[in-house]
Design a protein around this motif. Structure first.
Motif, short mmCIF file in Angstrom:
data_model
loop_
_atom_site.label_atom_id
_atom_site.label_comp_id
_atom_site.label_asym_id
_atom_site.label_seq_id
_atom_site.Cartn_x
_atom_site.Cartn_y
_atom_site.Cartn_z
N THR A 133 0.86 -1.19 0.00
CA THR A 133 0.00 0.00 0.00
C THR A 133 0.89 1.23 0.00
O THR A 133 2.05 1.18 0.47
N ASP A 134 0.32 2.31 -0.52
CA ASP A 134 1.06 3.58 -0.51
C ASP A 134 1.44 3.92 0.92
O ASP A 134 2.52 4.44 1.19
N TYR A 135 0.59 3.59 1.90
CA TYR A 135 0.88 3.96 3.29
C TYR A 135 2.19 3.31 3.77
O TYR A 135 3.12 4.00 4.21
N TYR A 136 2.28 1.99 3.64
CA TYR A 136 3.47 1.33 4.19
C TYR A 136 4.71 1.58 3.35
O TYR A 136 5.83 1.60 3.87
N ASN A 137 4.52 1.82 2.01
CA ASN A 137 5.71 2.00 1.18
C ASN A 137 6.25 3.42 1.28
O ASN A 137 7.45 3.65 1.13
N PHE A 138 5.36 4.37 1.60
CA PHE A 138 5.81 5.79 1.61
C PHE A 138 5.47 6.49 2.93
O PHE A 138 6.33 6.85 3.70
N GLU A 139 4.14 6.62 3.24
CA GLU A 139 3.75 7.48 4.37
C GLU A 139 4.41 7.02 5.67
O GLU A 139 4.94 7.83 6.43
N ALA A 140 4.39 5.72 5.92
CA ALA A 140 4.96 5.20 7.18
C ALA A 140 6.46 5.44 7.23
O ALA A 140 7.08 5.33 8.28
N LEU A 141 7.04 5.79 6.08
CA LEU A 141 8.49 6.03 6.02
C LEU A 141 8.78 7.52 5.90
O LEU A 141 9.78 7.95 5.31
N ASN A 142 7.83 8.31 6.42
CA ASN A 142 8.04 9.76 6.46
C ASN A 142 8.07 10.36 5.07
O ASN A 142 8.76 11.35 4.80
N LEU A 143 7.33 9.71 4.11
CA LEU A 143 7.20 10.24 2.74
C LEU A 143 5.73 10.48 2.47
O LEU A 143 5.06 9.72 1.76
N PRO A 144 5.17 11.57 3.09
CA PRO A 144 3.73 11.83 2.92
C PRO A 144 3.39 12.03 1.46
O PRO A 144 4.27 12.24 0.61
N LYS A 145 2.09 11.91 1.14
CA LYS A 145 1.65 12.11 -0.25
C LYS A 145 2.22 13.43 -0.74
O LYS A 145 2.33 14.39 0.02
N GLY A 146 2.68 13.44 -2.01
CA GLY A 146 3.19 14.67 -2.62
C GLY A 146 4.62 14.98 -2.22
O GLY A 146 5.23 15.94 -2.69
N HIS A 147 5.23 14.16 -1.35
CA HIS A 147 6.62 14.48 -0.94
C HIS A 147 7.53 14.28 -2.15
O HIS A 147 7.48 13.25 -2.83
N PRO A 148 8.37 15.27 -2.46
CA PRO A 148 9.20 15.21 -3.68
C PRO A 148 10.06 13.95 -3.74
O PRO A 148 10.26 13.35 -4.79
N ALA A 149 10.49 13.47 -2.55
CA ALA A 149 11.41 12.31 -2.59
C ALA A 149 10.72 11.09 -3.19
O ALA A 149 11.35 10.17 -3.67
N ARG A 150 9.37 11.16 -3.23
CA ARG A 150 8.66 10.01 -3.81
C ARG A 150 9.08 9.82 -5.27
O ARG A 150 9.29 8.71 -5.73
N ASP A 151 9.27 10.93 -5.93
CA ASP A 151 9.56 10.80 -7.37
C ASP A 151 10.94 10.23 -7.57
O ASP A 151 11.27 9.70 -8.63
N MET A 152 11.80 10.30 -6.48
CA MET A 152 13.15 9.73 -6.65
C MET A 152 13.01 8.25 -6.99
O MET A 152 13.81 7.64 -7.66
N GLN A 153 11.91 7.68 -6.49
CA GLN A 153 11.76 6.25 -6.78
C GLN A 153 10.54 6.09 -7.67
O GLN A 153 9.42 6.00 -7.18
N ASP A 154 10.76 6.08 -9.00
CA ASP A 154 9.62 5.96 -9.90
C ASP A 154 8.96 4.60 -9.66
O ASP A 154 9.62 3.56 -9.72
N SER A 155 7.69 4.61 -9.36
CA SER A 155 7.04 3.39 -8.86
C SER A 155 6.04 2.82 -9.86
O SER A 155 5.51 3.53 -10.69
N PHE A 156 5.82 1.49 -9.74
CA PHE A 156 4.77 0.81 -10.53
C PHE A 156 3.48 0.86 -9.72
O PHE A 156 3.25 0.02 -8.84
N PHE A 157 2.67 1.90 -9.94
CA PHE A 157 1.38 1.96 -9.24
C PHE A 157 0.38 1.06 -9.94
O PHE A 157 0.33 1.02 -11.16
N ILE A 158 -0.36 0.27 -9.15
CA ILE A 158 -1.41 -0.60 -9.71
C ILE A 158 -2.75 0.11 -9.60
O ILE A 158 -3.56 0.11 -10.51
N THR A 159 -2.94 0.76 -8.47
CA THR A 159 -4.11 1.64 -8.30
C THR A 159 -3.60 2.90 -7.62
O THR A 159 -2.39 3.01 -7.32
#
Ligand code: 2U9
Length: 344
Positions: free
Chosen positions: A136-162
């Protein structure tokens, strides 16, 4: 009649002697000893004999029958024995012959490196934790201090399914899930190996799917020096006791402070070579003290608990260890490549 019997006997014994097949013997038996056989014929003629002759002929006829029967049985045994020996000879295994080489497979180089690293941390009291690759987006990002929209998210281009489900980009969600299961009570001491996915174009050093091994320790009074001690032990056991390590400042959203660990080059011993790009040092992993936000989101009181974490790429370590210049070799299952890693 006695001569007839004698002749029959010799004839039958000759045929028996010449027979090579059990079938022939069966035919001889039927033809000579059978109801319609010549001996029976002779015996049917007994009526015409004198009372004196009858017992003589009778006895002799039985003797001939027994002789033929005995010869038949002996020949049957002989042929059966011969058949067994022939079978044995045909099936005989010349144990002196070299066996057909049973090609023994070998572990995939990545599996070998991952198991070697796992064993190292198991000896340091870590346990292996695993988790879902579809996260889930929560455990892969938010729980790791990468809230929605956090720029560091784009550092890891992800395969989103939904909108909210993706292929995990690192194994850190396993640690976040594990911490939650501890309901705010330490210690936590785990490593989480596994496949991760990044929407990357494959080339010699990047792959859209690769492996990671991350580690996490959460307890009271866990300090950076504990992290340094664990990483030093790992480096020396994995790359040689005379390895030196150095920690350089770095940044990860889920650790503060963050470091990257280098080891002294195991090719040139630090003098500088192509492997270490003439720096004498080779970067192995990233690490840091677990960010208080990450502890809190996982239910740990960050004033009472501290922790450290680290992450490494087994492909990179295997490429350094075996001098492999293209990461794609690990995934193309080319036996010419894989056979090179046969244990001595
Ligand atoms: C939690 C808290 C902290 C995991 C960490 C790294 C540093 C790191 C890289 C290694 C090779 C990614 O594949 S790579 O490029 N990772 O450098 N990983 S600290 O930190 C965590 C994980 C989980 C709950």
């Amino acid at each position: 009649m006695q001569d007839r019997l004698q002749a029959l006997k010799e004839e039958a014994l000759l045929k028996i002697q010449q027979a090579n097949e059990l079938k022939e013997l069966q035919e001889i038996k039927v033809s000579y000893l059978g109801k319609k056989g010549p001996i029976t014929e002779v015996l049917k003629g007994m009526g015409k004999l004198s009372p004196e002759e009858r017992p003589v002929i009778g006895a002799y006829a039985n003797e001939v029958r027994d002789a033929i029967t005995a010869a038949l049985d002996a020949k049957i045994r002989q042929l059966e024995q011969a058949a067994i020996e022939e079978k044995l000879n045909k099936e005989a295994i010349d144990v002196t012959l070299p066996g057909r080489p049973v090609r023994k497979g070998n572990s995939h180089p990545l599996t070998a490196v991952i198991e070697e690293i796992e064993d190292l941390f198991l000896t340091m009291g870590f346990t292996v934790a695993e988790g879902p690759e579809v996260e889930t987006d929560y455990y892969n990002f938010e729980a790791l201090n990468l809230p929605k929209g956090h720029p560091a998210r784009d550092m890891q281009d992800s395969f989103f399914i939904t909108e909210d489900i993706l292929l995990r980009t690192q194994t850190s969600p396993v640690q976040a899930r594990t911490m939650e299961k501890h309901h705010g009570r330490g210690p936590v001491k785990i490593i989480s190996p596994g496949k991760v996915y990044r929407r990357d174009d494959d080339d010699a050093t990047h792959s859209h799917q690769f492996m990671q091994i991350e580690g996490l320790v959460v307890d009271e009074n866990v300090r950076l020096s504990d992290l340094k001690g664990v990483l030093e032990t790992f480096a020396k056991k994995m790359f040689g006791e005379d390895r030196k390590i150095r920690l350089r400042p770095s940044f990860f959203p889920f650790t503060e402070p963050s470091v990257e660990m280098d080891i002294s080059c195991f090719k040139c011993g630090g003098k500088g070579c192509s492997i270490c790009k003439h720096t004498g040092w080779i970067e192995i992993l990233g690490a840091g003290m677990v960010h208080p936000n990450v502890l809190e989101m996982a239910g740990f009181d960050s004033k009472k608990y501290t922790g450290f974490a680290f992450g490494m790429g087994p492909e990179r370590i295997a490429m350094l260890k075996y001098g492999i210049d293209d990461i794609r070799h690990f995934y193309t299952n080319d036996l010419r490549f894989l056979k090179q890693f046969k244990k001595a």
